[in-house]
Design an enzyme around this catalytic site. Structure first.
Site, PDB file in Angstrom:
ATOM      1  N   GLU A 171       6.753  45.041  42.012  1.00  0.00           N
ATOM      2  CA  GLU A 171       6.922  44.761  40.589  1.00  0.00           C
ATOM      3  C   GLU A 171       5.617  44.406  39.885  1.00  0.00           C
ATOM      4  O   GLU A 171       5.581  44.356  38.657  1.00  0.00           O
ATOM      5  CB  GLU A 171       7.949  43.639  40.407  1.00  0.00           C
ATOM      6  CG  GLU A 171       9.364  44.087  40.754  1.00  0.00           C
ATOM      7  CD  GLU A 171      10.394  42.979  40.625  1.00  0.00           C
ATOM      8  OE1 GLU A 171       9.999  41.794  40.624  1.00  0.00           O
ATOM      9  OE2 GLU A 171      11.592  43.298  40.544  1.00  0.00           O
ATOM     10  N   GLU A 215      11.005  42.899  64.540  1.00  0.00           N
ATOM     11  CA  GLU A 215      10.347  41.626  64.228  1.00  0.00           C
ATOM     12  C   GLU A 215       9.834  40.913  65.472  1.00  0.00           C
ATOM     13  O   GLU A 215       9.062  39.960  65.372  1.00  0.00           O
ATOM     14  CB  GLU A 215      11.294  40.707  63.468  1.00  0.00           C
ATOM     15  CG  GLU A 215      12.458  40.180  64.274  1.00  0.00           C
ATOM     16  CD  GLU A 215      13.323  39.216  63.468  1.00  0.00           C
ATOM     17  OE1 GLU A 215      13.287  38.015  63.780  1.00  0.00           O
ATOM     18  OE2 GLU A 215      13.997  39.661  62.527  1.00  0.00           O
TER      19      GLU A 215
END
Length: 271
Positions: A79, A110
């Site tokens: 953004e 992960e």
């Protein structure tokens, strides 16, 4: 280590609650989040000030996380260009498992302690860059491995977590620990922990962009004009700042491509 994010919910027998009771209880829990973030504003301040120094020298901001944490980092990074007009790559979000993991969980990604740093190396990371690890539990190997190597390379690091005394809070140079308490659904860190992470990321990126001169007054003067709504918003900004009509402001905006440039062009004409 006492994992607060794994503590049992303050509520039980959730399936016996009415929908309104469930939502009311969740809302009550959510109200604790901004209060937890408020307590660590001094720590966030110290980190942003240190990061801003490096970004003014050309440094980039990297977020790393897995699951919800990784997705929130990618959201914040993605953004920045449309909101503040900065180039792609100034703020980068990385998630364990790669772009596929944005939509679908990638098993065991992960748990790879070396992967995060390898991905940073692909970006030719250097000493003025900043690495922010995001992990509600503070134990994600993908994040910890990357911060460990970043520290060794003399790179500024921060860790956003909701577990005090976690490995991440001890490893990061700037530990940003928002203690939000147990989740409404035990261990579901997409809830309060995720909200806390989002709030902190909002604060970090917005303050950095203001510091980099990407906001004037309270306006997004460098925002990308990527749709009709933003063109109208930008034209209104130009009209207000230049004290001219909307249509003239819109024409200036479209000609020059940003609120900042349109205002500068108009002011140059008036001199």
């Amino acid at each position: 280590m006492n994992k607060i994010t794994e503590q049992s919910s303050n509520y039980d027998s959730l399936e016996t609650l009415s929908v309104q009771e469930q939502l009311t209880a969740m809302n009550k829990e959510d109200q604790l989040v901004p209060l937890a973030v408020e307590k660590i504003i001094p720590e966030i301040t110290a980190f942003v000030e240190a990061a801003l120094e490096r970004m003014k020298r050309g440094g980039r901001l990297f977020y790393l996380g897995a699951g919800t944490s990784g997705r929130l980092g990618i959201l914040d990074a993605s953004e920045c260009p449309p909101t503040f007009g900065v180039e792609q790559g100034l703020v980068v979000g990385l998630i364990a498992g790669g772009d596929a993991a944005i939509r679908i969980a990638v098993e065991n990604a992960e748990d790879n302690r070396d992967l995060g740093w390898k991905e940073l190396e692909e970006y030719k990371i250097q000493t003025d860059d900043i690495v922010v690890g995001i992990a509600a539990s503070g134990t994600t190997p993908y994040v910890l491995g990357a911060l460990e190597k970043a520290n060794a390379a003399g790179i500024l690091t921060a860790g956003i977590t909701c577990n005090p005394d976690s490995p991440l809070s001890k490893l990061a140079q700037h530990a940003l620990v928002a203690v939000v308490g147990p989740e409404f659904v035990t261990g579901s860190t997409r809830l309060k922990s995720g909200t806390a992470q989002k709030l902190i990321l909002n604060m970090i990126s917005t303050s950095l962009m203001i510091g980099l001169g990407r906001v004037q007054g309270n306006k997004m003067v460098d925002m990308q004009l990527s749709n009709a709504k933003l063109v109208i918003r930008g034209a209104n900004m130009v009209a207000e700042q230049c004290d001219i009509g909307f249509e003239k402001a819109k024409a200036l905006l479209l000609e020059h491509g940003s609120v900042r440039k349109a205002v500068m062009a108009y002011e140059a004409i008036q001199k």
